[in-house]
Scaffold this active site. Structure first.
Site: not given
Length: 112
Positions: A6-8, A13, A42
């Site tokens: 999970c990232c921006a 990722t 996210a």
């Protein structure tokens, strides 16, 4: 084990996820048939979380950890924030270790 990264936005990722897949594939101990990965932003976690065993959080969204905890803890989902230096190196091996250790600790704690 089904690992959700999970990232921006899910882009950087995704590169890390490919490195993690490579580590699993080249490992003598890990069976790639036992692992699934995906990378998402996210903001999509609420609709995705039920299908995954573990969440790894990119360091660029560590500021959203309280928001994520509010979603993950009620569902009893283990999670960890990836170290920024490890993330910066796209170190798939260290992140796989983090995933395995986090998941195992969660399993042991759930048995108590």
């Amino acid at each position: 084990m089904k690992i959700l990264l999970c990232c921006a936005g899910g882009f950087s990722t995704n590169m890390l996820m490919q490195n993690m897949k490579k580590v699993v594939k080249e490992s003598a101990k890990l069976d790639e048939k036992e692992f699934q990965f995906t990378a998402i932003p996210a903001d999509s976690i609420e609709s995705e979380i039920d299908n995954w065993d573990l969440v790894l959080v990119g360091p660029q969204i560590a500021h959203k950890i309280d928001f994520l905890k509010g979603i993950l803890e009620p569902k009893n989902k283990p999670f960890a924030v990836i170290d920024k230096d490890v993330y910066g190196k796209m170190d798939g091996a260290t992140v796989m270790k983090l995933a395995l250790v986090t998941y195992k600790k969660h399993q042991l704690a759930s048995q108590k």
